[in-house]
Scaffold this active site. Structure first.
Site, mmCIF file in Angstrom:
data_model
loop_
_atom_site.group_PDB
_atom_site.id
_atom_site.type_symbol
_atom_site.label_atom_id
_atom_site.label_comp_id
_atom_site.label_asym_id
_atom_site.label_seq_id
_atom_site.Cartn_x
_atom_site.Cartn_y
_atom_site.Cartn_z
ATOM 1 N N GLY A 502 27.807 46.928 21.249
ATOM 2 C CA GLY A 502 26.138 46.727 21.406
ATOM 3 C C GLY A 502 25.566 48.253 20.913
ATOM 4 N N GLY A 504 22.004 50.660 21.713
ATOM 5 C CA GLY A 504 21.032 51.114 22.285
ATOM 6 C C GLY A 504 20.403 52.251 22.139
ATOM 7 N N ALA A 505 19.806 53.414 22.265
ATOM 8 C CA ALA A 505 18.524 54.115 22.090
ATOM 9 C C ALA A 505 19.233 55.436 21.470
ATOM 10 C CB ALA A 505 17.107 54.142 22.875
ATOM 11 N N SER A 506 20.370 55.501 22.248
ATOM 12 C CA SER A 506 20.742 56.847 22.050
ATOM 13 C C SER A 506 22.593 57.090 20.716
ATOM 14 C CB SER A 506 21.601 57.719 23.515
ATOM 15 O OG SER A 506 22.597 56.622 24.317
ATOM 16 N N GLY A 507 22.825 55.751 20.945
ATOM 17 C CA GLY A 507 24.102 55.836 19.974
ATOM 18 C C GLY A 507 24.568 54.124 20.015
ATOM 19 N N LYS A 522 31.364 55.096 22.704
ATOM 20 C CA LYS A 522 29.830 55.090 22.209
ATOM 21 C C LYS A 522 29.768 56.305 21.440
ATOM 22 C CE LYS A 522 25.436 55.989 24.211
ATOM 23 N NZ LYS A 522 24.566 56.311 25.453
ATOM 24 N N ASP A 617 16.053 55.406 32.287
ATOM 25 C CA ASP A 617 16.231 54.484 31.819
ATOM 26 C C ASP A 617 17.107 52.831 32.168
ATOM 27 O OD1 ASP A 617 16.052 53.019 29.198
ATOM 28 O OD2 ASP A 617 16.719 53.483 28.402
#
Length: 778
Positions: A502, A504-507, A522, A617
């Site tokens: 996966g 996402g916006a942060s990692g 993550k 979010d």
């Protein structure tokens, strides 16, 4: 025949009341007295009602009638001299030998009740009526003829009589609302000090000109009705009940709502219940928020707000209204003038009292016209009309179904505009060379400071990273439960970060295995900027939260610029993976269970964990599904923590396009209602099994929330249902909840606690505002 029979019943009822009052009376003779701290009241024969002292404030008292038969409180039904100050404990209430009922202290003597004749005796009746008798035992005064804010069974409100609300629930002086039984047979509620005309009314019985000498009546069984001169019922407000051991009371409360209360004398707690009320909208009473203030509903409770440029007159008393937070100089010429701007408030209106009405096709022209008019302090635009008004503004209300736009003139941030120096007589021009030298000197000094500061900041950052690398693992272990990992350990756990599952916006998220247990690792990115902040947030938030519908944090790595988080692994991926699969969408019951799981998780973040958290979010990609198909909320990298005494925050825009609440784009304070909006969008996606925006569909169906609104208004929700197993009743309930959650105005959205109650079917869900008002909002 029916009218004759009813007339006979009314006469028999009246005869019964008179007889009952005579049978159930205690005689109070001349010379009798009461004190607040001794024998404080005269009871009716059954002990249900009492006349005497009751407390108001700290060691101060008032005189009145109250229900003494309630174990836990004294419910006041009548007050003597209600606008006089409360009396101290040293006062005495006495029926004097010369026939006066007085309040006597060391300094003064005041009549508690004023009558023209000498009082020979008095009685507190079981009906709640306090009666004074003359020398021949004739009735010369009774409290039933002089109501304050309430009436009791057997008492009537006659033509031209009024009830006035209390100032507050604990202050029994005259408040700001009144109820009048008008001579035109209409029962009407108004603010105080207003004419008896329709523009000022906020509730009426709508019985004008339908009878003669109409009265408001309350029977012992709770039957509340209007009776005309022909002894026939003009209008029923509430039906009678057959329940015993109850006493009823109709009162205009301090919030302006007329309510009929029922007290169960058989219960130990004596909690009252509301049998009937004049309005369910607590913002409907005009003037609730005082001059210049306006009322808005928040979870069905009224909240008084001030327009831009105004503050509360008395923060502890919302009915006191609002005042400017600056000194205005409207239409004054001076060397130092205030610069003004206009602030818009949508769906907000005040009393229509303009000094000028203009026809305008564009609302921005109304805004400009008021700004340029020094007499204009506010302007209202609706239906092509611009109405200019002066202060004060009265009866303010925000209502999403009202298209009115209010423009308020306020002082701009740059308050003063100095008159140019060359226009002032007697001022000499400063030498330009001196100004140039001073400017160059300041610039050189500023540059030097900037270079030195930059060097120090760089050196401090390098030192901070070394310190964190050496000691960070040990310091963080004191605050949080998850395990500390080294970067080398996590590199081994993920087999060199090979399997990406996966992003996402942060990692980026990688699959790993630790002690035969699958984990999700993550790796945060942009370490020197947002990554640092997001890492600290996620550590604080997830490390302190424990809930079955939140993803569990197992560990972390804080190795200098390398920052990673270790989560429990969710074998079924994200909600987006299963929800938007057209070949195998989740079944209806599973979708409902997922919705409830998410709602419970957000409720925990908002109200139940140690630190209140705004997730910021909420979206299907951040909802993970475990092996038991339970939903868990993940990705707290953007979460915003609130302090114990904090309810909102100002911060940069966070979240994902399509799920971000409107207030993020308006530089407004962000509250937990931002998560409610995101949940509402996702709720509609879950029950309809489609994304909120799908441009491959027709223009009508492309935006999900607009499509759902249209189907709801057309009473055609069947268009949205994708399978036969869907429970249509539950589906409509879910649609209603979703539409309430995505309202443009944050205060109108329900709290997550109420959202969960509505989803579970515990509380009724009113119809959300119409599509037209929603489209106006966006």
């Amino acid at each position: 025949m029916a009218n004759s029979l009813f007339t006979l019943l009314v006469l028999l009822s009246a005869t019964y009341f008179v007889a009952a009052q005579r049978r159930t009376s205690n005689s109070i003779s001349q010379g009798s007295s009461l004190t607040p701290t001794g024998n404080s009241s005269w009871l009716s024969p059954s002990g249900l009602f009492a006349f005497g002292f009751y407390p108001q404030g700290n060691n101060t008292y008032r005189v009145g009638i109250f229900i003494a038969g309630l174990r836990l409180n004294k419910t006041v039904v009548w007050t003597a001299n209600r606008d006089d100050p409360p009396v101290s404990s040293g006062v005495t209430l006495q029926l004097t030998p010369d026939g006066r009922l007085i309040l006597q202290s060391q300094d003064s003597t005041t009549d508690a009740v004023i009558v023209d004749q000498s009082i020979s005796s008095a009685s507190m009746l079981d009906s709640g009526n306090f009666v004074l008798f003359g020398s021949n035992q004739e009735k010369i005064w009774q409290s039933f003829d002089h109501p304050t804010d309430a009436i009791l069974p057997g008492q009537i409100l006659s033509q031209n009589q009024e009830l006035f609300s209390r100032a507050s629930d604990s202050d029994y002086s005259t408040g700001i609302f009144r109820l009048k039984m008008q001579s035109d047979s209409n029962l009407v509620q108004y603010p105080v000090q207003t004419p008896d005309t329709a523009p000022y009314a906020y509730w009426s019985s709508s019985t004008n000109n339908q009878g003669v000498n109409v009265t408001l009546n309350l029977d012992p069984d709770g039957h509340l009705y209007l009776l005309n001169n022909s002894v026939s019922i003009l209008k029923n407000l509430s039906d009678g009940l057959s329940e015993k051991q109850r006493v009823y009371l109709m009162r205009i409360d301090s919030d302006g709502i007329l309510r009929l209360y029922s007290f169960n004398l058989g219960r130990k707690d004596n909690i009252s219940s509301i049998v009937w009320k004049s309005s369910g909208d607590k913002c409907s009473p005009k003037g609730l928020c005082g001059l210049n203030g306006y009322c808005t509903l928040n979870d069905d409770e009224p909240k008084c707000l001030c327009p831009p440029g105004f503050d509360n007159v008395n923060p502890g008393n919302y009915t006191a209204g609002c005042k400017r937070n600056y000194t205005a100089d409207i239409c004054k010429n001076s060397e130092q003038r205030i610069q003004y701007s206009m602030r818009a408030l949508e769906y907000t209106w005040w009393e229509n009292d303009p000094y000028l009405v203009l026809k305008m096709k564009i609302k921005e022209d109304c805004e400009t016209s008021c700004l340029e008019d020094c007499n204009c302090e506010a302007a209202f635009y609706k239906d092509g009309e611009c109405r200019k008004q002066r202060l004060p503004l009265r009866y303010g209300r925000r209502l999403l179904t009202d298209s009115n736009v209010a423009y308020i003139k306020v002082a701009s941030p740059t308050r003063q505009i100095e008159t140019p120096s060359h226009s002032r007589p007697g001022k000499k021009k400063e030498p330009r060379l001196s100004i140039l030298i001073i400017s160059l000197t300041l610039c050189a000094l500023a540059f030097t400071v900037f270079v030195i500061s930059g060097y120090l900041a760089y050196r401090n950052r390098i030192w901070a990273y070394k310190k964190i690398s050496a000691k960070g693992n040990f310091e963080l272990m004191d605050d949080i439960a998850p395990r500390s990992f080294t970067y080398a350990e996590l590199e081994e756990v993920t087999n060199g970060f090979q399997e990406e599952i996966g992003r996402g916006a942060s990692g980026t998220i990688y699959k790993g295995k630790f002690n035969d247990k699958l984990v999700a690792v993550k790796r945060l990115e942009n370490m020197l900027a947002e990554g640092e902040k997001e890492f600290q947030n996620e550590m604080k938030v997830i490390g302190r939260t424990h809930h079955r519908n939140l993803v569990r944090l197992l560990g972390y790595c804080h190795d200098g610029p390398k920052k990673l988080l270790v989560y429990e692994y969710m074998v079924n991926g994200s909600l987006a993976d299963i929800l938007f699969d057209p070949q195998n969408p989740p079944r209806w019951e599973e979708r409902i269970r997922i919705v409830l799981d998410i709602a419970r998780g957000i409720l925990y973040l908002h109200e139940e964990c140690e630190t209140q958290i705004i997730h910021c979010d909420i979206k299907p990609q951040n909802i993970l599904i475990d092996e038991y198909r339970s939903a868990k909320i993940s990705d707290f990298g953007l979460a915003k923590l609130l302090k114990a005494d904090q309810t909102n925050t100002y911060t940069g825009i966070r979240g994902t396009r399509g799920y971000v609440a409107p207030e993020w784009h308006r530089n407004m304070a962000v509250t937990v209602k931002a998560d409610v909006y995101s949940f509402g969008i996702m709720l509609l996606e879950i029950i309809c099994c489609r994304r909120s925006v799908n441009l491959s569909l027709s223009e009508e169906e492309a935006v999900l929330e607009e499509w759902v609104y249209q189907c709801f208004e057309d009473n055609d929700l069947a268009k949205l249902i994708i399978d036969e197993e869907t429970d249509r009743k539950k589906f409509e309930r879910m649609v209603r909840v979703g539409l309430w959650c995505i309202l443009d105005e944050p205060s109108l959205r329900p709290s997550m606690k109420k959202v969960l109650l509505m989803l579970e079917g515990t509380v009724d869900i009113p119809a959300p505002p119409s599509l037209s008002s929603y489209l106006t909002a966006i």
